[in-house]
Design a protein around this motif. Sequence first.
Motif, PDB file in Angstrom:
ATOM      1  N   ALA A  76       0.844  -1.297   0.118  1.00 41.16           N
ATOM      2  CA  ALA A  76      -0.058  -0.056   0.073  1.00 41.16           C
ATOM      3  C   ALA A  76       0.966   1.399   0.080  1.00 41.16           C
ATOM      4  N   ILE A  77       1.973   1.265   0.600  1.00 45.83           N
ATOM      5  CA  ILE A  77       2.702   2.357   0.715  1.00 45.83           C
ATOM      6  C   ILE A  77       3.251   2.667  -0.826  1.00 45.83           C
ATOM      7  N   ALA A  78       3.788   1.534  -1.510  1.00 49.67           N
ATOM      8  CA  ALA A  78       4.243   1.786  -2.789  1.00 49.67           C
ATOM      9  C   ALA A  78       3.329   2.344  -3.829  1.00 49.67           C
ATOM     10  N   THR A  79       1.962   2.090  -3.542  1.00 53.14           N
ATOM     11  CA  THR A  79       0.823   2.461  -4.420  1.00 53.14           C
ATOM     12  C   THR A  79       0.520   4.052  -3.896  1.00 53.14           C
ATOM     13  N   ASN A  80       0.628   4.170  -2.573  1.00 53.93           N
ATOM     14  CA  ASN A  80       0.152   5.734  -2.334  1.00 53.93           C
ATOM     15  C   ASN A  80       1.274   6.637  -2.729  1.00 53.93           C
ATOM     16  N   TYR A  81       2.574   6.242  -2.582  1.00 47.12           N
ATOM     17  CA  TYR A  81       3.618   7.163  -2.959  1.00 47.12           C
ATOM     18  C   TYR A  81       3.329   7.612  -4.622  1.00 47.12           C
ATOM     19  N   LEU A  82       2.729   6.692  -5.434  1.00 46.54           N
ATOM     20  CA  LEU A  82       2.498   7.143  -6.880  1.00 46.54           C
ATOM     21  C   LEU A  82       1.478   8.308  -6.862  1.00 46.54           C
TER      22      LEU A  82
ATOM     23  N   TRP B 183      -0.278  12.866  -8.071  1.00 41.99           N
ATOM     24  CA  TRP B 183      -1.470  13.685  -8.211  1.00 41.99           C
ATOM     25  C   TRP B 183      -1.625  14.907  -6.975  1.00 41.99           C
ATOM     26  N   LEU B 184      -1.600  14.335  -5.810  1.00 36.73           N
ATOM     27  CA  LEU B 184      -1.809  15.293  -4.708  1.00 36.73           C
ATOM     28  C   LEU B 184      -0.742  16.455  -4.553  1.00 36.73           C
ATOM     29  N   TYR B 185       0.637  15.920  -4.604  1.00 30.14           N
ATOM     30  CA  TYR B 185       1.536  16.912  -4.473  1.00 30.14           C
ATOM     31  C   TYR B 185       2.417  16.978  -5.773  1.00 30.14           C
TER      32      TYR B 185
ATOM     33  N   SER C   8       6.481   6.754   6.341  1.00 25.88           N
ATOM     34  CA  SER C   8       5.471   5.478   6.208  1.00 25.88           C
ATOM     35  C   SER C   8       5.892   4.408   6.881  1.00 25.88           C
ATOM     36  N   GLY C   9       7.260   4.107   7.288  1.00 25.41           N
ATOM     37  CA  GLY C   9       7.714   2.891   8.106  1.00 25.41           C
ATOM     38  C   GLY C   9       7.257   3.348   9.389  1.00 25.41           C
TER      39      GLY C   9
ATOM     40  N   SER D 103       3.178  14.554   8.518  1.00 29.60           N
ATOM     41  CA  SER D 103       4.739  14.271   8.071  1.00 29.60           C
ATOM     42  C   SER D 103       4.466  14.395   6.542  1.00 29.60           C
ATOM     43  N   TYR D 104       4.050  13.830   6.174  1.00 32.49           N
ATOM     44  CA  TYR D 104       4.022  13.974   4.307  1.00 32.49           C
ATOM     45  C   TYR D 104       3.762  15.452   4.025  1.00 32.49           C
ATOM     46  N   ARG D 105       2.609  16.327   4.559  1.00 28.60           N
ATOM     47  CA  ARG D 105       2.696  17.642   4.268  1.00 28.60           C
ATOM     48  C   ARG D 105       3.752  18.513   4.783  1.00 28.60           C
TER      49      ARG D 105
END
Length: 189
Positions: free
Chosen positions: A62-68, A73-75, A94-95, A138-140
Motif C-alpha cells: 500500500a505504501i508503494a501505491t500511495n507514493y505514486l 496527483w496530490l503533491y 511511512s515506516g 508528516s508528508y505535508r
Amino acid sequence: MTTTEASKPRLVQKLRGLTGEVVKFGIVGLSGVVVNFAVFWVCINGLGLASLRSNIAATVIAIATNYLGYRYWLYRERDAASRKREITLFLIFSGIGMLIETGVLACTVYLLGLDSHYEQMGAKVVGLALGTVFRFVSYRTWVFKALPEAEPEPLVEPQVGAPRTGGQDLAAHAELLLAAERVSYAKAE
C-alpha cells in the motif's frame, strides 16, 4: 480592524486549500486502504501467514501505491528537486506509520487476546486511522514540501516626468482597484 478584514480572505483561502488537500489525501489514502486490506485478507486467509507478517506485507504494498498517488496527483506542484530526499523521508515516515498500525494490531492480538480475523481487521482499522493522521502531518510538512511563495516586488513611486513601465502601470491599477473596494466596503458597513 482593516488588518483583520484583510487577513480573513487569506485564512479562508488557506482553509479551502487545506480542505481540498485533505479530500485528495483521503482519496489516495482510501485507494491505499483498499490495497492494504485486500492484501492483508489474502495473506491471513489465502496464504495462512501470521497477522503481523500479513500486516507488514500489506502495508508495504500500500505504501508503494500511495507514493505514486501522492507524488503524481496530490503533491505534483510541490518541490520535487530532490527525489532521493523525498523518497527517503516518505519511506521513513511511512515506516513509522506502519509501526503505529502494526503496534495496535500486536497489542490487540497478543495483549488483549483478540485474534479472530474480524477482530484483527478491527484492530487494523484503528491502527490505520492513527497511522494516517501521523502520515498526513508528516508528508505535508516534511516530505512533499511546498514551493516558497514568490515575494511581491515593492511598490516604487514613479518620479514626475519619468516613463512608466508595465509593472508600474499594473501596480497603479491594482492600487486603484483596492481603493475602490475599500470605498465599497465602507459604504456597505
